[in-house]
Design a protein around this motif. Structure first.
Motif, PDB file in Angstrom:
ATOM      1  N   ALA A 255      -5.463   2.746  -1.827  1.00 38.02           N
ATOM      2  CA  ALA A 255      -4.286   1.928  -2.131  1.00 38.02           C
ATOM      3  C   ALA A 255      -4.641   0.572  -2.735  1.00 38.02           C
ATOM      4  N   ARG A 256      -5.767   0.003  -2.326  1.00 33.71           N
ATOM      5  CA  ARG A 256      -6.119  -1.360  -2.744  1.00 33.71           C
ATOM      6  C   ARG A 256      -7.174  -1.415  -3.845  1.00 33.71           C
ATOM      7  N   GLY A 257      -7.934  -0.335  -4.035  1.00 35.13           N
ATOM      8  CA  GLY A 257      -8.946  -0.336  -5.085  1.00 35.13           C
ATOM      9  C   GLY A 257     -10.257  -0.971  -4.638  1.00 35.13           C
TER      10      GLY A 257
ATOM     11  N   ILE B 235      -4.731 -17.228   4.290  1.00 36.25           N
ATOM     12  CA  ILE B 235      -5.254 -17.455   2.938  1.00 36.25           C
ATOM     13  C   ILE B 235      -6.025 -16.221   2.476  1.00 36.25           C
ATOM     14  N   LYS B 236      -5.532 -15.621   1.408  1.00 36.85           N
ATOM     15  CA  LYS B 236      -6.179 -14.430   0.847  1.00 36.85           C
ATOM     16  C   LYS B 236      -7.410 -14.845   0.061  1.00 36.85           C
ATOM     17  N   VAL B 237      -8.577 -14.331   0.467  1.00 31.61           N
ATOM     18  CA  VAL B 237      -9.808 -14.677  -0.239  1.00 31.61           C
ATOM     19  C   VAL B 237     -10.417 -13.474  -0.951  1.00 31.61           C
ATOM     20  N   GLN B 238      -9.902 -12.283  -0.655  1.00 35.34           N
ATOM     21  CA  GLN B 238     -10.531 -11.073  -1.187  1.00 35.34           C
ATOM     22  C   GLN B 238      -9.535  -9.930  -1.085  1.00 35.34           C
ATOM     23  N   ASP B 239      -9.672  -8.938  -1.948  1.00 36.56           N
ATOM     24  CA  ASP B 239      -8.816  -7.750  -1.903  1.00 36.56           C
ATOM     25  C   ASP B 239      -9.672  -6.531  -2.198  1.00 36.56           C
TER      26      ASP B 239
ATOM     27  N   CYS C 186       0.800  -1.226   0.000  1.00 36.98           N
ATOM     28  CA  CYS C 186       0.000   0.000   0.000  1.00 36.98           C
ATOM     29  C   CYS C 186       0.835   1.278   0.000  1.00 36.98           C
ATOM     30  N   TRP C 187       1.897   1.358   0.828  1.00 34.58           N
ATOM     31  CA  TRP C 187       2.691   2.587   0.827  1.00 34.58           C
ATOM     32  C   TRP C 187       3.387   2.767  -0.519  1.00 34.58           C
ATOM     33  N   ALA C 188       3.968   1.704  -1.040  1.00 35.65           N
ATOM     34  CA  ALA C 188       4.657   1.799  -2.324  1.00 35.65           C
ATOM     35  C   ALA C 188       3.691   2.166  -3.449  1.00 35.65           C
ATOM     36  N   THR C 189       2.441   1.745  -3.343  1.00 34.33           N
ATOM     37  CA  THR C 189       1.438   2.084  -4.352  1.00 34.33           C
ATOM     38  C   THR C 189       1.061   3.558  -4.285  1.00 34.33           C
ATOM     39  N   LEU C 190       0.963   4.079  -3.069  1.00 37.32           N
ATOM     40  CA  LEU C 190       0.583   5.478  -2.891  1.00 37.32           C
ATOM     41  C   LEU C 190       1.741   6.438  -3.142  1.00 37.32           C
TER      42      LEU C 190
END
Length: 426
Positions: free
Chosen positions: A154-156, A136-140, A76-80
Motif C-alpha cells: 500500500a505504501r511502496g 511529524i512524518k519523517v519517512q514513508d 492504505c485501504w483506499a489505495t488497495l
C-alpha cells in the motif's frame, strides 16, 4: 470552505491529516470538528488488518449519514481497493498513497510550493483528533518483506523526507505551542538510508535535540534491527522520552523466520537488556501476532513464555489476519479462527498482568505529566488526563483546564481513568 478530517490506524496517518489541515488553513479554508458541518470530508484509511479496512469503510459511511456530499478517500485501504472505495456513497475521489502529498494542492489547483514558503504555526485539529502532541512524518514506505504485512504494497518503497523539510514542520509545531514532538514513519528506523549520502535516524534525533527547544521528543514504532551501535546513548538528553515501541510479532524463533522478521528472541532480548542498562525506567512496548500459519500449541507457548521473560510495559495483540497480496495469506496450516481468538485472549491476559506490574511500580513516585485533555465536570472542577514520558496514562482533578501544560504529579493509586495522581504544588 469547511473541511473535516478523519483517520484510523497508525500515527503516520494522524501526521498526514495534520499536514493537510495546515495546508487547507494556509489556503484560507476552515477545519471543522464534525462531518455534519463540512463542505469537504477527507478520510485517511487503513488496511493493516481486515478489521481496520472495515473500520475505514465505516468511517466513510458515517460521514455520508451526516450529510457529507463530497468525500475524498485516501490512505492504505483506499489505495488497495480504489474501486470499492469509489462505490461507497459520497465518495467522489480516491487519492492513492503515491499522490497523497499533493492531495491539497491538486484539489485546490495550487502549486505545492506555496505551502513551503514559511512555516505554519500548528493548530490542533478540532474534535476527537485534537492532540497536544504533534506527529511529524519523517519517512514513508517500507523495504522490509514481512510475510504478513500489506503495508509495503500500500505504501511502496521506503522514502525519507529531507532534514530541512522535517525541521520546517517541527518549527511550525513548536511555534503553535506544542510540548511534544512524535517522529513517525512506516519504517522509521530506515530514515536516511535512501539518501545519496546515507544518514541514520540517530543523526536526525541529534539535530532535533540540538537545534530546537522541544520539551519532549518521542519516537514511534521502531523495528528492533534498526537500532545501531550506541543508539541508547541518545537518552543522555532527558527530553527524549523513555519509551520504545519495538514490534516483536512472535516470541518463537520458528514463527519469526516464517514471518521473515530480521530478528530472533535472543537478539531481541539483548536489545531490551541494552536499553534497560542505560535507561532502567524505559517503557518497552510491542506488537504481537497470534495464530500465524503453522503456529502449533508448542510454538504459541514458546511465544508466551518469551514475552513473560521480557516483561513488557504494554502492547497490542492481533490475531493473524490473512491479507490478500501477502505471502502468509497463501501459507498452508492456516489456524482456525476460534483457536486464534483463544490464543489472543491468553496473550492479552499475560500482557494485562505485565502492564499492571509495570504501572504498579510507579505508585508513590513523582513523574512529569503532559496534560492532553480536560473534561469540565460542571462543578468548578476539571478531570484532566495526560501522559508521562514513559507513556503512563495519568488522571487527576483540578480547578482549571491544564491541557498542554506539564506538571509534576505524585501517582497515588489506580482509577477508572488509569493511574490517579495529585499535582505537586510548590
Amino acid at each position: 470552505m469547511k473541511v473535516f478530517f478523519d483517520t484510523i490506524g497508525c500515527r503516520l496517518n494522524q501526521s498526514e491529516i495534520e499536514i493537510m489541515a495546515a495546508q487547507f488553513r494556509q489556503a484560507g479554508h476552515d477545519v471543522v470538528a464534525d462531518a455534519a458541518f463540512a463542505d469537504l470530508v477527507i478520510i485517511n484509511t487503513c488496511s493493516v488488518t481486515s478489521a481496520a479496512a472495515s473500520d475505514s469503510r465505516q468511517k466513510i459511511r458515517q460521514a455520508t449519514k451526516k450529510g457529507a456530499g463530497h468525500i475524498i478517500a485516501t490512505g492504505c485501504w483506499a489505495t488497495l481497493e480504489p474501486q470499492e472505495a469509489l462505490r461507497l456513497p459520497g465518495v467522489e475521489n480516491v487519492v492513492l498513497n503515491e499522490n497523497k502529498d499533493n492531495l491539497v494542492s491538486d484539489f485546490l489547483r495550487l502549486t505545492p510550493f506555496i505551502f513551503d514558503l514559511e512555516p505554519i504555526a500548528r493548530e490542533p485539529l478540532p474534535g476527537e483528533h485534537q492532540r497536544t502532541r504533534a506527529f511529524i512524518k519523517v519517512q514513508d514506505g517500507c523495504d522490509n518483506f514481512c510475510t504478513f504485512c500489506i503495508t509495503k504494497v500500500a505504501r511502496g518503497k521506503g522514502v525519507s523526507r529531507e532534514l530541512v523539510e522535517i525541521m520546517h514542520d517541527i518549527k511550525g509545531a513548536l511555534d503553535g505551542g506544542v510540548n511534544e514532538i512524535v517522529l513517525t514513519g512506516v519504517h522509521l528506523g530506515s530514515w536516511g538510508r535512501d539518501f545519496d549520502q546515507e544518514k541514520q535516524l540517530r543523526e536526525l534525533i541529534e539535530v532535533i535535540l540540538k537545534d530546537t527547544t522541544v520539551t519532549r521528543l518521542r519516537l514511534s514504532s521502531l523495528e528492533p534491527w534498526d537500532l545501531g551501535e550506541n543508539f541508547f546513548g541518545l537518552w543522555e538528553d532527558s527530553r527524549l522520552c523513555p519509551h520504545l515501541h519495538l514490534p516483536l510479532q512472535s516470541g518463537s524463533a520458528t514463527i519469526l523466520k516464517h514471518m521473515a522478521r530480521k530478528t530472533s528472541p535472543e537478539k531481541y532480548m539483548q536489545i531490551v537488556q541494552d536499553a534497560r542498562a542505560v535507561v532502567p525506567e524505559m517503557a518497552i512496548t510491542t506488537d504481537m501476532i497470534v495464530g500465524f500459519p503453522g503456529e502449533s500449541d508448542a510454538l504459541f507457548e514458546e511465544s508466551l513464555n518469551f514475552v513473560r521473560q521480557v516483561g513488557f510495559a504494554g502492547g497490542h495483540i492481533f490475531p493473524f489476519s490473512a491479507r490478500p497480496g501477502t505471502a502468509a495469506a497463501s501459507y498452508e496450516d492456516q489456524i482456525p479462527i476460534q483457536i486464534r481468538k483463544r490464543r489472543s485472549a491468553a496473550m492479552r491476559a499475560v500482557f494485562a498482568e505485565m502492564t499492571h506490574n509495570y504501572q504498579s511500580s510507579y505508585i508513590g513516585k513523582t513523574v512529569e505529566v503532559l496534560w492532553e485533555s480536560g473534561e469540565d465536570l460542571g462543578n468548578g472542577s476539571w478531570l484532566m488526563k495526560g501522559l508521562t514520558g514513559n507513556y503512563l496514562r495519568i488522571a487527576t482533578n483540578t480547578f482549571e483546564n491544564l491541557a498542554n501544560r506539564i506538571d509534576k504529579v505524585t501517582i497515588q493509586h489506580f482509577s477508572n481513568h488509569g493511574l490517579w495522581g495529585e499535582i505537586v504544588t510548590n
